[in-house]
Design a protein around this motif. Structure first.
Motif, PDB file in Angstrom:
ATOM      1  N   UNK A  58      82.585  26.130  34.674  1.00  0.00           N
ATOM      2  CA  UNK A  58      83.825  26.421  35.899  1.00  0.00           C
ATOM      3  C   UNK A  58      83.459  27.983  35.947  1.00  0.00           C
ATOM      4  N   UNK A  59      83.179  28.826  34.799  1.00  0.00           N
ATOM      5  CA  UNK A  59      83.057  30.178  35.007  1.00  0.00           C
ATOM      6  C   UNK A  59      81.795  30.478  35.730  1.00  0.00           C
ATOM      7  N   UNK A  60      80.521  29.895  35.488  1.00  0.00           N
ATOM      8  CA  UNK A  60      79.365  30.060  36.033  1.00  0.00           C
ATOM      9  C   UNK A  60      79.361  29.901  37.557  1.00  0.00           C
ATOM     10  N   UNK A  61      80.106  28.593  37.889  1.00  0.00           N
ATOM     11  CA  UNK A  61      80.390  28.548  39.421  1.00  0.00           C
ATOM     12  C   UNK A  61      81.314  29.640  40.247  1.00  0.00           C
ATOM     13  N   UNK A  62      82.351  29.960  39.407  1.00  0.00           N
ATOM     14  CA  UNK A  62      83.315  30.920  40.023  1.00  0.00           C
ATOM     15  C   UNK A  62      82.678  32.081  40.148  1.00  0.00           C
ATOM     16  N   UNK A  98      74.644  25.081  42.196  1.00  0.00           N
ATOM     17  CA  UNK A  98      74.359  23.660  42.427  1.00  0.00           C
ATOM     18  C   UNK A  98      73.737  22.825  41.178  1.00  0.00           C
ATOM     19  N   UNK A  99      72.882  23.528  40.167  1.00  0.00           N
ATOM     20  CA  UNK A  99      72.719  22.936  39.026  1.00  0.00           C
ATOM     21  C   UNK A  99      73.621  22.760  38.107  1.00  0.00           C
ATOM     22  N   UNK A 100      74.557  23.782  38.071  1.00  0.00           N
ATOM     23  CA  UNK A 100      75.810  23.458  37.277  1.00  0.00           C
ATOM     24  C   UNK A 100      76.608  22.540  37.604  1.00  0.00           C
TER      25      UNK A 100
END
Length: 104
Positions: A58-62, A98-100
């Protein structure tokens, strides 16, 4: 629903960064209010997403959505550099997001 909340959180992050720029160091009232509203919305939607999505994902995408969106809007509206290296690295951020999503 958690993924929709996470994307909304990312878009709100872009909004609060843009309004922070427009606030001129919190000297302008309406952009300062926009900063507060979008910032609160960003953290609210992120908190909803964290109920179902792992923290790291979540943090990475955010932050990825916020970073890529902020750079793109900076290039479009604030006359920031538009060279191919910046665009390449935005694609790297998008690929990471996208990978996450795929592995999350």
């Amino acid at each position: 629903m958690a993924w929709i909340a996470l994307i909304a959180a990312g878009f709100c992050e872009v909004g609060f960064v843009i309004f922070l720029k427009l606030s001129d160091g919190f000297k302008r009232l309406f952009p300062s209010i926009g900063f507060i509203l979008f910032g609160a919305g960003s953290f609210y939607f992120l908190s909803l997403a964290l109920k179902e999505i792992p923290l790291g994902t979540a943090y990475g995408i955010w932050t990825g959505v916020g970073a890529a969106g902020s750079v793109l809007l900076g290039m479009l509206f604030f006359r920031e550099a538009k060279d191919m290296r910046r665009i390449l690295f935005i694609f790297c951020i998008v690929a990471g997001v996208i990978g996450l999503k795929i592995t999350g």
